[in-house]
Design an enzyme around this catalytic site. Structure first.
Site, PDB file in Angstrom:
ATOM      1  N   GLU A 170       0.820  -1.214   0.000  1.00  0.00           N
ATOM      2  CA  GLU A 170       0.000   0.000   0.000  1.00  0.00           C
ATOM      3  C   GLU A 170       0.856   1.268   0.000  1.00  0.00           C
ATOM      4  O   GLU A 170       0.583   2.224   0.730  1.00  0.00           O
ATOM      5  CB  GLU A 170      -0.952  -0.007   1.203  1.00  0.00           C
ATOM      6  CG  GLU A 170      -2.016  -1.088   1.113  1.00  0.00           C
ATOM      7  CD  GLU A 170      -3.027  -1.018   2.238  1.00  0.00           C
ATOM      8  OE1 GLU A 170      -4.226  -1.218   1.981  1.00  0.00           O
ATOM      9  OE2 GLU A 170      -2.617  -0.773   3.391  1.00  0.00           O
TER      10      GLU A 170
ATOM     11  N   GLU B  33      -7.238  -6.974  -0.752  1.00  0.00           N
ATOM     12  CA  GLU B  33      -7.746  -7.010   0.613  1.00  0.00           C
ATOM     13  C   GLU B  33      -9.226  -6.665   0.561  1.00  0.00           C
ATOM     14  O   GLU B  33      -9.596  -5.523   0.247  1.00  0.00           O
ATOM     15  CB  GLU B  33      -7.030  -5.996   1.517  1.00  0.00           C
ATOM     16  CG  GLU B  33      -5.583  -6.318   1.818  1.00  0.00           C
ATOM     17  CD  GLU B  33      -4.946  -5.325   2.774  1.00  0.00           C
ATOM     18  OE1 GLU B  33      -3.751  -5.468   3.043  1.00  0.00           O
ATOM     19  OE2 GLU B  33      -5.642  -4.397   3.245  1.00  0.00           O
TER      20      GLU B  33
END
Length: 782
Positions: free
Chosen positions: A188, A262
């Protein structure tokens, strides 16, 4: 450099260049392995949909690894996703640990044994609500280190770490007959930076470490563009509306299979906030959409487990330490139990099995026991059981004293004088302040508390400041989270000036996850001062249980030398998961380190956890003081408009305005009858259209916040978490529009626009008509 090493290095560089130019490691077919094609993943040359779930072996007792993997398989998954936490594996520079709870290779082999493939997420940065995002604390001993950048020291340590990861795990890739089918590059990163060259270098280190399976990066939909590279596959993370979020992925990745890296079926918990849950029907509906469109996914988390020991992390700003329970409202509970969500997904996945797949039976739950209430009978006060001290002119952070975890005591003699103010810069994270052994204050970083009213003192009076570290920040721009007192301690002089307090004795109270310090000596008795408490209980049989700590204050617990984690009576968690293998028949020992004092020194083992028993009063967390009312009469908005419906990130532009205080006023919602306002994230744009850093933002006012029935506090609008949100009250009072939030930007800024991310999982409260105000001075009424 020896000729052999030079040739090896040359070959690696040539290999890396070829991959960067052609992308063959990512995009070509492999008849016996795993590859990425234009529209699908390929397993042994055949189209393959990844049904994955995240679980972290470090959050599961090793004795239960196989049970949890069997549960994942029985739910209908074909893959598990696993983070590596660098700080678990390299506890001190150059000393690696791959044994016991850190045996990543054994976990991967067990996954393969249960018919599951593995997606590896080695870091170097992980996040995962884990202490320091997985970084080892000793990186912070370098005063000028810049994490997640091309800082030379950071990059060299990352390279050495990833090389070690490759030594242990590269042999377990599918190309060598193992279960690992993909490896992630960083994590991320678009939520932190935009240096694509940095991502390229981390990619090179992973290649150098021997990983040849496809590599990928992941990020939220609005951050994807920050770290995308053509030669590295991209997946998108989200908690709602796969159609819109896959559209965002397609904008930056025109071809290739769709995958959610995710997908959030619940959320993590922080101290002083409500326990989070995720609706079953919402999760089933969205995973069904992905399967219908042959999109792959990884459920984060399929099984959360527990952040045992001192491994739980924190978010900032605002500073919010996370609970040790990482239940996450996942389909497989913290204790490994099957849940209603588990069975709903098992039923769903049964309709999407690929050729030759069958669902195994659901494993039985592990045995559960109860333990009758018992008392601790011995104590060891912290102030009577201190390690050797070091002297220092000024107090410094924990890391400067070669300490990673635990508490630290700072002691000095006061110069004496009239009542004044003591100012600590800064307290990380929870401090108890004493004068001559009498407690005069408690300071909590969550509330930005750093000032103490100091009474009249005489020369030589002893000032003690005991600071507990609660977990380093694991996400966002404030990763460089050193613990203890980070800079200095001052007193205010009669003329208003300040004076530094000097000449300190510093006691580093280092605490281990494997037992209490050897110098701690117990005696019979009890105390309400900071102390270790010891008790014993007898068992005729063992099993899982949930230790009831609701009658205690704040601290840590060890059972038979295993640290269960942190507890805090403010909630929401009031129990601690105790794995059966950590207990024994006969006598068992419990040690409790309590900083604030127990109501009663009593413990018990329950058959069910208490995950949502919030004790902290809501009024302490709201951003609207009693009687306070924002007055916008006479204020001129810099922009007025209407947001379209939907969940997409909305960007509005207006003439450049300058100010320090932002007010967003929601006049109504997309559903006119809806009295609520919800906001997932807010950003501001500078003159060039770039996002203004939010590290100094502070909510000054919100007319309404739901903090009793949900975690709807206004700070959520800049926490970088699209799943959390500001929600006006829905339990009890439901005040009508308009609703307003006021944010102190921390300084004057020139602003040319605003970005608004609506609530992702529901249309409830999404803003329609709005006004934006920007002021150089505070708005009336505040």
């Amino acid at each position: 450099m020896p000729k052999q090493k030079l040739m090896k290095r040359f070959c690696f560089i040539l290999f890396a260049l070829l991959l960067a130019i052609t992308g063959t490691a990512q995009l070509t077919n492999s008849p016996n392995g795993f590859a990425i094609a234009d529209s699908s993943f390929l397993l042994n040359g055949q189209p393959y949909v990844i049904r994955c779930g995240e679980m972290h072996f470090a959050r599961i007792p090793r004795e239960y690894w196989q049970h949890r993997l069997k549960m994942a398989k029985a739910m209908g998954l074909n893959t598990v996703c696993a983070y590596l936490f660098w700080n678990l594996h390299e506890t001190t520079p150059g000393n690696f640990n791959w044994s016991g709870a850190a045996d990543a290779a054994a976990f991967c082999k067990l996954a393969q044994q249960e018919g599951l493939y593995v997606i590896l997420r080695p870091g170097p940065y992980s996040c995962a609500e884990w202490e320091f995002g997985g970084f080892p604390w000793w990186l912070l001993q370098q005063k000028d280190i810049k994490l997640r950048t091309q800082d030379p020291y950071y990059m060299e340590r990352s390279r050495l770490y990833l090389k070690e990861v490759g030594r242990v795990l590269a042999p377990l890739q599918i190309t060598s007959g193992g279960p690992i089918i993909m490896t992630q590059v960083e994590n991320e990163y678009g939520s932190y930076g935009n240096d694509k060259e940095y991502i390229g270098k981390i990619r090179d280190y992973i290649w150098e470490a021997g990983f040849t399976v496809p590599l990928f990066t992941c990020d939220g939909p609005s951050q994807l563009k920050q770290d995308v590279r053509d030669e590295i596959f991209s997946v998108v993370n989200f908690g709602g509306n796969p159609e819109a979020n896959f559209k965002a992925l397609r904008e930056i990745r025109k071809t290739g299979p769709l995958m959610c890296g995710e997908y959030y079926p619940g959320w993590f918990d922080s101290w002083g906030t409500r326990h989070h849950t995720g609706a079953i029907d919402h999760v089933v509906k969205e995973l069904a959409y992905m399967l219908d469109h042959k999109a792959s996914f990884s459920i984060y988390m399929v099984h959360g487990g527990t952040s045992f020991g001192q491994w739980s992390g924190a978010n900032c700003p605002p500073f919010l330490p996370q609970t040790s329970s990482y239940d996450y409202d996942a389909p497989i509970s913290e204790a490994g139990w099957d849940t209603d969500k588990f069975y709903a997904l098992r039923k769903l996945f049964a309709g999407y099995l690929q050729e030759g797949e069958t669902l195994p039976d659901v494993p039985a739950r592990n045995a559960v026991i109860t333990i009758p209430p018992f008392r601790t009978t011995e104590t060891a006060p912290v102030f009577s059981n201190l390690p050797p001290f070091v002297t220092d002119e000024h107090p410094r952070n924990m890391e400067a004293y070669n300490q990673g975890y635990g508490s630290i005591l700072y002691r000095t003699a006061l110069p004496g004088g009239p009542a004044t103010t003591l100012f600590i810069q800064e307290v990380h994270d929870f401090a108890l302040v004493y004068v001559n052994g009498k407690k005069i204050a408690t300071l909590d970083r969550r509330r930005n508390e750093n000032r103490v009213s100091l009474p009249v003192t005489k020369k030589g009076d002893v000032l003690d400041i005991l600071v507990e570290a609660m977990g380093r920040v694991n996400f966002g721009s404030q990763l460089h989270d050193r613990k203890g007192i980070t800079e200095k301690v001052m007193v205010t002089n009669p003329d208003g000036s300040t004076k530094d307090l000097v000449n300190w004795k510093v006691y580093p109270i280092a605490l281990s996850n494997d037992g209490i310090p050897g110098y701690v000596k117990f005696k019979a008795g009890t105390t309400t001062r900071p102390a270790f408490h010891r008790g014993r209980f007898q068992l005729t049989k063992t099993g899982d249980t949930f230790l009831d700590v609701s009658k205690w204050g704040k601290g840590l617990v060890w059972i038979n030398g295993h640290c269960l984690g942190r507890y805090w009576n403010i909630g929401p968690t009031q129990t601690m998961y105790v794995p059966g293998p950590w207990l024994k028949e006969g006598s068992n020992e419990v040690v409790v380190l309590d900083y604030t004092g127990a109501v009663q020194p009593i413990l018990a083992g329950l058959a069910k956890p208490l995950l949502d028993d919030l004790k902290e009063t809501a009024k302490l967390r709201k951003h609207r003081k009693a009687g306070q009312s924002l007055d916008l009469a006479g204020a001129v908005p810099v922009h007025t408009g209407e947001f379209p419906g939907g969940i997409e990130l909305q960007t509005i532009r207006f003439d450049v305005a300058q100010g320090r205080y932002l007010c967003l006023e929601a006049l109504n919602s997309q559903r006119n009858e809806d009295p609520f306002t919800t906001v997932a994230e807010l950003y501001l744009l500078d003159e060039q259209g770039r996002e203004i850093p939010r590290t100094q933002w502070k909510v000054l006012y919100a007319d309404s916040e739901e903090v009793d029935g949900d975690d709807g506090k206004a700070d959520n609008v800049f926490d970088l978490q699209p799943t959390s949100l500001w929600h006006t009250q829905w339990q009890g009072n439901q005040p009508k529009h308009p609703h307003a939030i006021v944010i102190d930007l921390g300084g004057s800024h020139k602003v040319s626009g605003l970005k608004y991310l609506p609530r992702q999982d529901s249309p409830n409260g999404r803003i329609k008509d709005y006004k934006v105000y920007l002021s150089k001075t505070l708005f009336k009424g505040l």
